[in-house]
Design a protein around this motif. Sequence first.
Motif, PDB file in Angstrom:
ATOM      1  N   LEU A  55      55.357 -60.936 -25.386  1.00 28.88           N
ATOM      2  CA  LEU A  55      56.068 -59.963 -26.229  1.00 28.88           C
ATOM      3  C   LEU A  55      55.359 -59.828 -27.578  1.00 28.88           C
ATOM      4  O   LEU A  55      55.097 -58.726 -28.065  1.00 28.88           O
TER       5      LEU A  55
ATOM      6  N   LEU B  46      55.957 -53.909 -17.097  1.00 25.64           N
ATOM      7  CA  LEU B  46      55.596 -54.389 -18.441  1.00 25.64           C
ATOM      8  C   LEU B  46      56.836 -54.944 -19.152  1.00 25.64           C
ATOM      9  O   LEU B  46      56.775 -56.018 -19.776  1.00 25.64           O
TER      10      LEU B  46
ATOM     11  N   PRO C 270      63.895 -49.021 -33.444  1.00 25.10           N
ATOM     12  CA  PRO C 270      64.723 -50.111 -32.918  1.00 25.10           C
ATOM     13  C   PRO C 270      64.336 -51.475 -33.489  1.00 25.10           C
ATOM     14  O   PRO C 270      65.194 -52.303 -33.757  1.00 25.10           O
ATOM     15  N   LEU C 271      63.039 -51.710 -33.677  1.00 25.58           N
ATOM     16  CA  LEU C 271      62.581 -53.044 -34.079  1.00 25.58           C
ATOM     17  C   LEU C 271      62.228 -53.128 -35.557  1.00 25.58           C
ATOM     18  O   LEU C 271      61.418 -53.968 -35.954  1.00 25.58           O
TER      19      LEU C 271
ATOM     20  N   LEU D 122      52.107 -57.969 -27.167  1.00 24.88           N
ATOM     21  CA  LEU D 122      52.300 -56.525 -27.005  1.00 24.88           C
ATOM     22  C   LEU D 122      52.627 -55.865 -28.349  1.00 24.88           C
ATOM     23  O   LEU D 122      52.118 -54.796 -28.675  1.00 24.88           O
ATOM     24  N   ASN D 123      53.465 -56.552 -29.130  1.00 24.44           N
ATOM     25  CA  ASN D 123      53.811 -56.012 -30.444  1.00 24.44           C
ATOM     26  C   ASN D 123      52.570 -55.869 -31.329  1.00 24.44           C
ATOM     27  O   ASN D 123      52.389 -54.867 -32.021  1.00 24.44           O
TER      28      ASN D 123
ATOM     29  N   ASN E  46      56.084 -43.975 -29.159  1.00 22.53           N
ATOM     30  CA  ASN E  46      55.401 -44.962 -28.310  1.00 22.53           C
ATOM     31  C   ASN E  46      55.175 -44.414 -26.907  1.00 22.53           C
ATOM     32  O   ASN E  46      54.124 -44.638 -26.311  1.00 22.53           O
ATOM     33  N   ARG E  47      56.180 -43.681 -26.394  1.00 23.63           N
ATOM     34  CA  ARG E  47      56.032 -43.106 -25.044  1.00 23.63           C
ATOM     35  C   ARG E  47      54.795 -42.208 -24.976  1.00 23.63           C
ATOM     36  O   ARG E  47      54.032 -42.253 -24.023  1.00 23.63           O
TER      37      ARG E  47
ATOM     38  N   THR F 235      50.581 -52.793 -30.317  1.00 23.76           N
ATOM     39  CA  THR F 235      51.163 -51.441 -30.358  1.00 23.76           C
ATOM     40  C   THR F 235      51.799 -51.012 -31.683  1.00 23.76           C
ATOM     41  O   THR F 235      51.816 -49.812 -31.990  1.00 23.76           O
ATOM     42  N   HIS F 236      52.313 -51.955 -32.463  1.00 26.39           N
ATOM     43  CA  HIS F 236      53.164 -51.549 -33.586  1.00 26.39           C
ATOM     44  C   HIS F 236      52.448 -50.767 -34.688  1.00 26.39           C
ATOM     45  O   HIS F 236      52.979 -49.793 -35.224  1.00 26.39           O
TER      46      HIS F 236
ATOM     47  N   ASP G  25      60.545 -44.898 -30.244  1.00 29.22           N
ATOM     48  CA  ASP G  25      60.393 -45.051 -28.793  1.00 29.22           C
ATOM     49  C   ASP G  25      59.672 -43.843 -28.196  1.00 29.22           C
ATOM     50  O   ASP G  25      58.827 -43.988 -27.309  1.00 29.22           O
TER      51      ASP G  25
ATOM     52  N   PHE H 291      60.027 -59.293 -21.581  1.00 27.53           N
ATOM     53  CA  PHE H 291      61.366 -59.830 -21.836  1.00 27.53           C
ATOM     54  C   PHE H 291      61.576 -61.214 -21.220  1.00 27.53           C
ATOM     55  O   PHE H 291      62.622 -61.821 -21.380  1.00 27.53           O
TER      56      PHE H 291
ATOM     57  N   GLN I 104      66.131 -60.114 -29.110  1.00 32.46           N
ATOM     58  CA  GLN I 104      66.081 -59.430 -30.410  1.00 32.46           C
ATOM     59  C   GLN I 104      66.631 -60.323 -31.533  1.00 32.46           C
ATOM     60  O   GLN I 104      67.011 -61.464 -31.302  1.00 32.46           O
TER      61      GLN I 104
ATOM     62  N   LEU J 240      51.709 -44.168 -24.894  1.00 28.08           N
ATOM     63  CA  LEU J 240      51.507 -44.903 -23.637  1.00 28.08           C
ATOM     64  C   LEU J 240      50.942 -44.024 -22.524  1.00 28.08           C
ATOM     65  O   LEU J 240      50.700 -44.493 -21.418  1.00 28.08           O
TER      66      LEU J 240
HETATM   67  C1  LIG Z   1      58.042 -52.269 -22.692  1.00 26.44           C
HETATM   68  C2  LIG Z   1      57.970 -50.745 -22.630  1.00 26.44           C
HETATM   69  C3  LIG Z   1      56.757 -50.279 -21.856  1.00 26.44           C
HETATM   70  C4  LIG Z   1      59.248 -50.248 -21.879  1.00 26.44           C
HETATM   71  O1  LIG Z   1      59.241 -48.829 -21.892  1.00 26.44           O
HETATM   72  P1  LIG Z   1      60.594 -47.998 -21.586  1.00 26.44           P
HETATM   73  O2  LIG Z   1      60.224 -46.539 -21.613  1.00 26.44           O
HETATM   74  O3  LIG Z   1      61.229 -48.540 -20.342  1.00 26.44           O
HETATM   75  O4  LIG Z   1      61.606 -48.354 -22.764  1.00 26.44           O
HETATM   76  P2  LIG Z   1      61.614 -47.806 -24.296  1.00 26.44           P
HETATM   77  O5  LIG Z   1      60.236 -47.775 -24.838  1.00 26.44           O
HETATM   78  O6  LIG Z   1      62.407 -46.548 -24.349  1.00 26.44           O
HETATM   79  O7  LIG Z   1      62.386 -48.981 -25.083  1.00 26.44           O
HETATM   80  C5  LIG Z   1      63.794 -49.177 -24.917  1.00 26.44           C
HETATM   81  C6  LIG Z   1      64.280 -50.279 -25.818  1.00 26.44           C
HETATM   82  O8  LIG Z   1      63.735 -51.555 -25.411  1.00 26.44           O
HETATM   83  C7  LIG Z   1      63.623 -52.391 -26.565  1.00 26.44           C
HETATM   84  N1  LIG Z   1      62.208 -52.781 -26.740  1.00 26.44           N
HETATM   85  C8  LIG Z   1      61.090 -52.081 -26.441  1.00 26.44           C
HETATM   86  N2  LIG Z   1      59.976 -52.740 -26.801  1.00 26.44           N
HETATM   87  C9  LIG Z   1      60.429 -53.912 -27.327  1.00 26.44           C
HETATM   88  C10 LIG Z   1      59.792 -55.031 -27.904  1.00 26.44           C
HETATM   89  N3  LIG Z   1      58.474 -55.055 -28.022  1.00 26.44           N
HETATM   90  N4  LIG Z   1      60.570 -56.048 -28.363  1.00 26.44           N
HETATM   91  C11 LIG Z   1      61.923 -56.028 -28.268  1.00 26.44           C
HETATM   92  N5  LIG Z   1      62.596 -54.974 -27.760  1.00 26.44           N
HETATM   93  C12 LIG Z   1      61.857 -53.952 -27.298  1.00 26.44           C
HETATM   94  C13 LIG Z   1      64.030 -51.544 -27.776  1.00 26.44           C
HETATM   95  O9  LIG Z   1      65.381 -51.776 -28.088  1.00 26.44           O
HETATM   96  C14 LIG Z   1      63.856 -50.126 -27.278  1.00 26.44           C
HETATM   97  O10 LIG Z   1      64.661 -49.200 -27.959  1.00 26.44           O
HETATM   98  C15 LIG Z   1      57.928 -50.118 -24.050  1.00 26.44           C
HETATM   99  O11 LIG Z   1      59.161 -50.307 -24.683  1.00 26.44           O
HETATM  100  C16 LIG Z   1      56.821 -50.680 -24.936  1.00 26.44           C
HETATM  101  O12 LIG Z   1      55.669 -50.284 -24.810  1.00 26.44           O
HETATM  102  N6  LIG Z   1      57.190 -51.555 -25.922  1.00 26.44           N
HETATM  103  C17 LIG Z   1      56.228 -52.056 -26.880  1.00 26.44           C
HETATM  104  C18 LIG Z   1      56.194 -51.173 -28.098  1.00 26.44           C
HETATM  105  C19 LIG Z   1      57.453 -51.328 -28.888  1.00 26.44           C
HETATM  106  O13 LIG Z   1      57.651 -52.359 -29.523  1.00 26.44           O
HETATM  107  N7  LIG Z   1      58.315 -50.303 -28.863  1.00 26.44           N
HETATM  108  C20 LIG Z   1      59.504 -50.259 -29.681  1.00 26.44           C
HETATM  109  C21 LIG Z   1      59.176 -49.410 -30.893  1.00 26.44           C
HETATM  110  S1  LIG Z   1      60.108 -49.855 -32.304  1.00 26.44           S
END
Ligand SMILES: CC(C)(COP(=O)(O)OP(=O)(O)OC[C@H]1O[C@@H](n2cnc3c(N)ncnc32)[C@H](O)[C@@H]1O)[C@@H](O)C(=O)NCCC(=O)NCCS
Length: 197
Positions: free
Chosen positions: A82, A71, A114-115, A85-86, A37-38, A89-90, A34, A76, A160, A41
């Motif tokens: 979703l 976003l 997390p994922l 986006l994956n 990714n931050r 970014t992944h 996370d 969600f 999830q 971003l």
């Molecule tokens: C949607 C975004 C902008 C939200 O940012 P924010 O700073 O508010 O939240 P953060 O990144 O800390 O994520 C918090 C939690 O949300 C859940 N989450 C985030 N992205 C996803 C996703 N693509 N699918 C399912 N759950 C997700 C995870 O459990 C994660 O730990 C960000 O999460 C993002 O860019 N997601 C896409 C990249 C990604 O999959 N990140 C997870 C890396 S494993």
Amino acid sequence: MSPSKIVITGTIASGKSTLCKLLEEMGYKVISADEVNRALLEPGSKNFEAIKNSGEFDEAFNNESFDKKALAQIIFSDSQKLKKLNQLTHRNILDEIENQIAKLDESVVFIEIPLFFQMEEKFVANEVWLVVANYETQLQRLMTRDNIDRAYAKSKIESQDQLLTMKENSNVVFDNSTSIENLRKELEIVLKQKDLL
Ligand SMILES: CC(C)(COP(=O)(O)OP(=O)(O)OC[C@H]1O[C@@H](n2cnc3c(N)ncnc32)[C@H](O)[C@@H]1O)[C@@H](O)C(=O)NCCC(=O)NCCS
Ligand SMILES: Nc1ncnc2c1ncn2[C@@H]1O[C@H](COP(=O)(O)OP(=O)(O)OP(=O)(O)O)[C@@H](O)[C@H]1O
């Protein structure tokens, strides 16, 4: 020699970051997907550019400013978005994690992903440690921490993967339904068993 890679994963708000904080306090190196990714971003960085240039998430961009909450709301509530986006970014996240690991001089590194199980792009790990909490506890913690209502918290949890599959594919499962002190005790037992303490 490259360090042994232990992935910490689990469903949203199960306590992954809490477990990672305990590991850091004990002196272990932890990398958070996370956080990676931050950084990606930030305007000008790889994931910011990929998302912006895709033209699929324009509602999250207002002139040059980028609204992560917007976003999150989009992805969600729309499984196609979703997925998109994956895909954007992944790979970048996993490549950056590997770059950071390559620079380390450690025998073991913990990576919070997390994922981990949901990603189409695969990360190769020596072990996978899963953190779980019972559903109601997870829901309450998520609502409190993110100041969101029950329905939105539920939709985040339900976007999830199946917990059972995750458990079957993990080397260790931590139950974080009770106190952080109990989580610390579980962690110490596992670290001893694995000869990491
Ligand atoms: C949607 C975004 C902008 C939200 O940012 P924010 O700073 O508010 O939240 P953060 O990144 O800390 O994520 C918090 C939690 O949300 C859940 N989450 C985030 N992205 C996803 C996703 N693509 N699918 C399912 N759950 C997700 C995870 O459990 C994660 O730990 C960000 O999460 C993002 O860019 N997601 C896409 C990249 C990604 O999959 N990140 C997870 C890396 S494993
Ligand atoms: N054992 C516990 N007792 C009480 N509160 C806890 C416990 N474990 C975690 N929490 C709290 O629950 C919330 C979720 O925990 P945490 O942030 O560690 O989960 P996470 O799995 O990393 O979440 P995310 O998937 O969103 O990154 C946090 O506010 C944290 O302080």
